[in-house]
Design an enzyme around this catalytic site. Sequence first.
Site, PDB file in Angstrom:
ATOM      1  N   GLU A 128       0.806  -1.242   0.000  1.00 52.28           N
ATOM      2  CA  GLU A 128       0.000   0.000   0.000  1.00 52.28           C
ATOM      3  C   GLU A 128       0.831   1.282   0.000  1.00 52.28           C
ATOM      4  O   GLU A 128       0.719   2.126   0.877  1.00 52.28           O
ATOM      5  CB  GLU A 128      -0.972  -0.030   1.204  1.00 52.28           C
ATOM      6  CG  GLU A 128      -1.833  -1.276   1.181  1.00 52.28           C
ATOM      7  CD  GLU A 128      -2.764  -1.408   2.381  1.00 52.28           C
ATOM      8  OE1 GLU A 128      -2.812  -0.503   3.218  1.00 52.28           O
ATOM      9  OE2 GLU A 128      -3.438  -2.460   2.470  1.00 52.28           O
ATOM     10  N   GLU A 241      -5.766 -10.538  -1.961  1.00 50.58           N
ATOM     11  CA  GLU A 241      -6.636 -10.387  -0.781  1.00 50.58           C
ATOM     12  C   GLU A 241      -8.117 -10.304  -1.162  1.00 50.58           C
ATOM     13  O   GLU A 241      -8.897  -9.583  -0.590  1.00 50.58           O
ATOM     14  CB  GLU A 241      -6.245  -9.127   0.011  1.00 50.58           C
ATOM     15  CG  GLU A 241      -4.785  -9.083   0.417  1.00 50.58           C
ATOM     16  CD  GLU A 241      -4.421  -7.878   1.253  1.00 50.58           C
ATOM     17  OE1 GLU A 241      -5.331  -7.235   1.793  1.00 50.58           O
ATOM     18  OE2 GLU A 241      -3.222  -7.574   1.382  1.00 50.58           O
TER      19      GLU A 241
HETATM   20  O1  G3I Z   1      -2.502  -9.562  18.050  1.00 50.32           O
HETATM   21  C1  G3I Z   1      -3.230  -8.645  18.862  1.00 50.32           C
HETATM   22  C2  G3I Z   1      -3.713  -9.335  20.109  1.00 50.32           C
HETATM   23  O2  G3I Z   1      -2.578  -9.748  20.883  1.00 50.32           O
HETATM   24  C3  G3I Z   1      -4.552  -8.359  20.909  1.00 50.32           C
HETATM   25  O3  G3I Z   1      -5.107  -9.032  22.012  1.00 50.32           O
HETATM   26  C4  G3I Z   1      -5.676  -7.809  20.045  1.00 50.32           C
HETATM   27  C5  G3I Z   1      -6.403  -6.731  20.823  1.00 50.32           C
HETATM   28  O4  G3I Z   1      -7.058  -5.887  19.921  1.00 50.32           O
HETATM   29  O5  G3I Z   1      -5.138  -7.195  18.845  1.00 50.32           O
HETATM   30  C6  G3I Z   1      -4.445  -8.148  18.087  1.00 50.32           C
HETATM   31  O6  G3I Z   1      -3.937  -7.517  16.931  1.00 50.32           O
HETATM   32  C7  G3I Z   1      -4.945  -7.314  15.928  1.00 50.32           C
HETATM   33  C8  G3I Z   1      -4.506  -8.084  14.671  1.00 50.32           C
HETATM   34  O7  G3I Z   1      -5.419  -7.800  13.585  1.00 50.32           O
HETATM   35  C9  G3I Z   1      -4.425  -9.583  14.898  1.00 50.32           C
HETATM   36  O8  G3I Z   1      -5.734 -10.091  15.139  1.00 50.32           O
HETATM   37  C10 G3I Z   1      -4.992  -5.815  15.644  1.00 50.32           C
HETATM   38  O9  G3I Z   1      -5.547  -5.164  16.774  1.00 50.32           O
HETATM   39  C11 G3I Z   1      -5.849  -5.543  14.419  1.00 50.32           C
HETATM   40  O10 G3I Z   1      -5.702  -4.180  14.035  1.00 50.32           O
HETATM   41  C12 G3I Z   1      -5.364  -6.405  13.241  1.00 50.32           C
HETATM   42  O11 G3I Z   1      -6.241  -6.157  12.147  1.00 50.32           O
HETATM   43  C13 G3I Z   1      -5.762  -6.646  10.882  1.00 50.32           C
HETATM   44  C14 G3I Z   1      -5.450  -5.430   9.983  1.00 50.32           C
HETATM   45  O12 G3I Z   1      -5.047  -5.884   8.684  1.00 50.32           O
HETATM   46  C15 G3I Z   1      -4.301  -4.588  10.541  1.00 50.32           C
HETATM   47  O13 G3I Z   1      -3.132  -5.360  10.578  1.00 50.32           O
HETATM   48  C16 G3I Z   1      -6.867  -7.476  10.241  1.00 50.32           C
HETATM   49  O14 G3I Z   1      -7.077  -8.644  11.016  1.00 50.32           O
HETATM   50  C17 G3I Z   1      -6.468  -7.856   8.823  1.00 50.32           C
HETATM   51  O15 G3I Z   1      -7.541  -8.511   8.153  1.00 50.32           O
HETATM   52  C18 G3I Z   1      -6.107  -6.598   8.017  1.00 50.32           C
HETATM   53  O16 G3I Z   1      -5.629  -7.031   6.775  1.00 50.32           O
HETATM   54  C19 G3I Z   1      -5.277  -5.965   5.841  1.00 50.32           C
HETATM   55  C20 G3I Z   1      -4.013  -6.380   5.106  1.00 50.32           C
HETATM   56  O17 G3I Z   1      -2.969  -6.637   6.043  1.00 50.32           O
HETATM   57  C21 G3I Z   1      -3.605  -5.313   4.089  1.00 50.32           C
HETATM   58  N1  G3I Z   1      -4.702  -5.014   3.165  1.00 50.32           N
HETATM   59  C22 G3I Z   1      -5.961  -4.649   3.840  1.00 50.32           C
HETATM   60  C23 G3I Z   1      -6.392  -5.762   4.799  1.00 50.32           C
HETATM   61  C24 G3I Z   1      -7.740  -5.459   5.432  1.00 50.32           C
HETATM   62  O18 G3I Z   1      -7.656  -4.298   6.214  1.00 50.32           O
END
Ligand code: G3I
Length: 328
Positions: A128, A241
């Site tokens: 991105e 994705e």
């Molecule tokens: O791992 C921590 C966990 O330890 C904690 O307890 C919890 C509390 O909120 O958070 C967990 O981390 C989360 C992580 O997903 C793992 O589940 C983050 O808060 C959360 O922000 C994260 O969201 C992911 C997001 O990317 C940001 O990384 C989504 O699951 C994931 O589907 C999304 O994927 C992105 C791609 O990487 C890039 N393209 C867009 C796509 C959708 O947004």
Amino acid sequence: ALTRAQGAGGRPPFGAAVNQWILPKEEPYRAAIARHCRLVVSESGMKWDQLRPAPDRWDFGPADELVEFARQHNLGMRGHTLLWYDSLPDWARAISSAAQADREIKLTIDRVVERYGAQVGSWDVVNEPIEDLPQRGMRESVWYRALGPGYVDLAFRAARGAAPKAELVLNEYGLETADEGSRVKREGFRRLVRDLMDRGSPVDAIGLQAHLSGDRPIDREGLQALLREFVEMGLKVTVTELDVNDKMMPGPPELIDALVAARAYEFLDTVFAVVRPTAVLTWGITDRHTWMPRWNARPDKLRNRCLPLDENYVAKPFMSVLRHFCDV
Ligand code: G3I
């Protein structure tokens, strides 16, 4: 070892993103991935905030688990993502000097590829890089501010040094629709790719994230023109994705499922008419576990129906569309 990620019958392998928290907990989830996928990618296990909670602390746990699962089921892997502006630990967000950015980028890429390079056939090296309207051009990320636009080339050269044989991918969303935002984003992305090619940057493929939606039609001409330019530049294309935001789709589940499948078909047909992607991955495999509700919960409070399997792991028309184009 030859994994199942080679695809078959001239069709690209199908795969999906895996949620590292669900994988160890739910047998039906593991069974569905092992049954339908030829390759997998970690939804969040290989991002900096997961891997490097502190400058001197690494957490490979979730990623190791998925690598082991992939090995047990002879699945190929994608690596997401070596460099992104998001999901960074606070210490990385605070990086301001070029020297520190350069050092941390190279350290992370070397360390992550050294650990997973044998299993990962394709890396999202930079994720991105282009802004969304109202901003235009390169995203003003911590990396851009510290190193300028050259950070992308720096990351690709570091990745090539660490992974000489892997497919190195520049991954982006929002390049496929007819709205002004997508048109402007295609322009910015095209400029970046041309600059990288002029520099001889070791980019192998463009990753189309393809987070589609019911209210944004595919721009067949606009996307195909961009894809033809990539092909002319000797670049491959991979779909990284794919899912379909059903938030604005009306009606009973079976109508939503038909509209989701139609949008996915429209996109894949548009791409395959120009170039065969090296792989097609959806961002998750079952409606039971998708990121979608966090940002796109349906107004009728129904569960989002954005992925190939429903919440009970039953295949929907979306899966039939994938079987038409891919080796599922
Ligand atoms: O791992 C921590 C966990 O330890 C904690 O307890 C919890 C509390 O909120 O958070 C967990 O981390 C989360 C992580 O997903 C793992 O589940 C983050 O808060 C959360 O922000 C994260 O969201 C992911 C997001 O990317 C940001 O990384 C989504 O699951 C994931 O589907 C999304 O994927 C992105 C791609 O990487 C890039 N393209 C867009 C796509 C959708 O947004």
